[in-house]
Design a protein around this motif. Structure first.
Motif, mmCIF file in Angstrom:
data_model
loop_
_atom_site.group_PDB
_atom_site.id
_atom_site.type_symbol
_atom_site.label_atom_id
_atom_site.label_comp_id
_atom_site.label_asym_id
_atom_site.label_seq_id
_atom_site.Cartn_x
_atom_site.Cartn_y
_atom_site.Cartn_z
ATOM 1 N N LEU A 56 0.832 -1.208 0.000
ATOM 2 C CA LEU A 56 0.000 0.000 0.000
ATOM 3 C C LEU A 56 0.860 1.249 0.000
ATOM 4 O O LEU A 56 0.600 2.216 -0.742
ATOM 5 N N SER A 57 1.885 1.243 0.828
ATOM 6 C CA SER A 57 2.773 2.399 0.916
ATOM 7 C C SER A 57 3.500 2.622 -0.411
ATOM 8 O O SER A 57 3.623 3.756 -0.883
ATOM 9 N N ALA A 58 3.977 1.536 -1.015
ATOM 10 C CA ALA A 58 4.701 1.653 -2.283
ATOM 11 C C ALA A 58 3.805 2.171 -3.395
ATOM 12 O O ALA A 58 4.265 2.875 -4.301
ATOM 13 N N GLN A 59 2.527 1.818 -3.331
ATOM 14 C CA GLN A 59 1.570 2.245 -4.351
ATOM 15 C C GLN A 59 0.857 3.555 -3.977
ATOM 16 O O GLN A 59 -0.028 4.002 -4.711
ATOM 17 N N GLN A 60 1.235 4.105 -2.828
ATOM 18 C CA GLN A 60 0.656 5.370 -2.352
ATOM 19 C C GLN A 60 -0.870 5.272 -2.224
ATOM 20 O O GLN A 60 -1.619 6.164 -2.646
ATOM 21 N N ARG A 61 -1.297 4.182 -1.631
ATOM 22 C CA ARG A 61 -2.725 3.980 -1.354
ATOM 23 C C ARG A 61 -2.921 4.009 0.163
ATOM 24 O O ARG A 61 -2.001 3.733 0.940
ATOM 25 N N THR A 62 -4.133 4.306 0.586
ATOM 26 C CA THR A 62 -4.448 4.339 2.011
ATOM 27 C C THR A 62 -5.323 3.153 2.386
ATOM 28 O O THR A 62 -6.180 2.721 1.605
ATOM 29 N N SER A 63 -5.125 2.654 3.581
ATOM 30 C CA SER A 63 -5.897 1.510 4.054
ATOM 31 C C SER A 63 -7.354 1.894 4.270
ATOM 32 O O SER A 63 -7.664 2.944 4.840
#
Length: 300
Positions: A56-63
């Motif tokens: 998620l962090s690598a793809q710049q997405r939020t949980s």
């Protein structure tokens, strides 16, 4: 994304339990309450969650947002080996099956999309390069998948993995023979006795059941005759059986009753349930190691 290595490893972040201990919430050995007990869920799923959070962090997405759901769909649809097996599993928990509306891979056994998702899930293990997934990691993966969808396999298999999970979390992997003995004890109704020990050694060294012992000349006595006529008939029957067995070539192994045969294709392995000898895996150390260490072809 172009430089991403195929079949990245999973479940190698964070710390794992160094020993088996009781769960402070459900009271069973930690892990056996999965997936009903919240504490057991957090303990079991930590390796999966850590890898997913990294993605998620690598793809710049939020949980918890729409971006996470979109990423989960992307991971599920990706070519096998694009993402780690832990991220594939976690994505499947976030994706709803378009046919049965259940968590993907956990729907009824006749759901086609769930069956296809399971086929693709286990393709990772079979096609990954040596070292991509260890025997311990594969066993953890199987245990989690089985316990999340217990209706998709036999109750004996579900109970066997439930018994083994606390020891797997602490790094102990049972051999194929040990797994078979545990499963036989479960089939015989000894689950409660197997659940009492706190070490894997105690569980795997329980006395072997008499109908599991080898020897081509052994005869299983079904009942004790209580009359002279019955005794004579039983004697002749046993002698006939022993004579018939002595004329047959020695058996390779003692098979379990039909009702305890390994379920067909629970994880999409077309060879599931077969005994795989070493000569069938010459030159393939990856699959041979998994098979020898955890009996993976028999208990999924």
């Amino acid at each position: 994304m172009a430089d991403r290595q195929p079949f990245p490893p999973g479940a190698r972040r964070g710390e794992r339990p160094v020993e088996v201990s009781p769960c402070p919430s459900c009271g069973r050995l930690a892990g056996r309450g999965y997936p009903e007990c919240r504490y057991c869920v957090e303990l079991v799923e930590q390796p999966w969650l850590l890898d997913w959070q990294e993605l998620l962090s690598a793809q710049q997405r939020t949980s918890g947002g729409a971006g996470e759901r979109e990423l989960a769909e992307l991971v599920v649809a990706a070519e096998v080996g694009t993402y780690s097996w832990t991220c594939t599993d976690w994505a499947m928990t976030l994706v709803e099956c378009s046919e049965c509306a259940a968590e993907l891979g956990t729907g009824p056994v006749d759901c086609v999309r769930c069956a296809l998702a399971e086929e693709l899930r286990w393709s990772w293990d079979h096609h990954g390069h040596p070292g991509a997934i260890t025997a311990l990691e594969h066993s953890l993966r199987v245990a989690r998948a089985v316990l999340r969808a217990p209706h998709r396999t036999r109750d004996t298999v579900v109970k066997t993995w439930r018994l083994c999970l606390p020891f797997l979390l602490a790094g102990d992997v049972a051999t194929a023979g040990e797994i078979q003995r545990i499963r036989a004890q479960v089939l015989a109704g000894h689950y409660d006795e197997l659940a009492r020990p706190t070490t894997q050694v105690e569980v795997t060294t329980m006395p072997e059941l008499f109908w599991r012992r080898g020897g081509s000349g052994s005869v299983r006595v079904e009942y004790e005759p209580n009359s002279e006529r019955q005794q004579d008939a039983a004697r002749r029957l046993l002698q006939a059986r022993a004579h018939a067995r002595s004329a047959e070539p020695p058996a390779d192994a003692v098979r379990e009753p039909d009702e305890d045969q390994a379920p067909d294709r629970v994880d999409g392995d077309p060879d599931d349930g077969d005994q795989h000898d070493g000569d069938q895996h010459d030159g393939d150390q990856h699959e041979e190691g998994l098979s020898r260490a955890s009996g993976w072809h028999e208990l999924r």
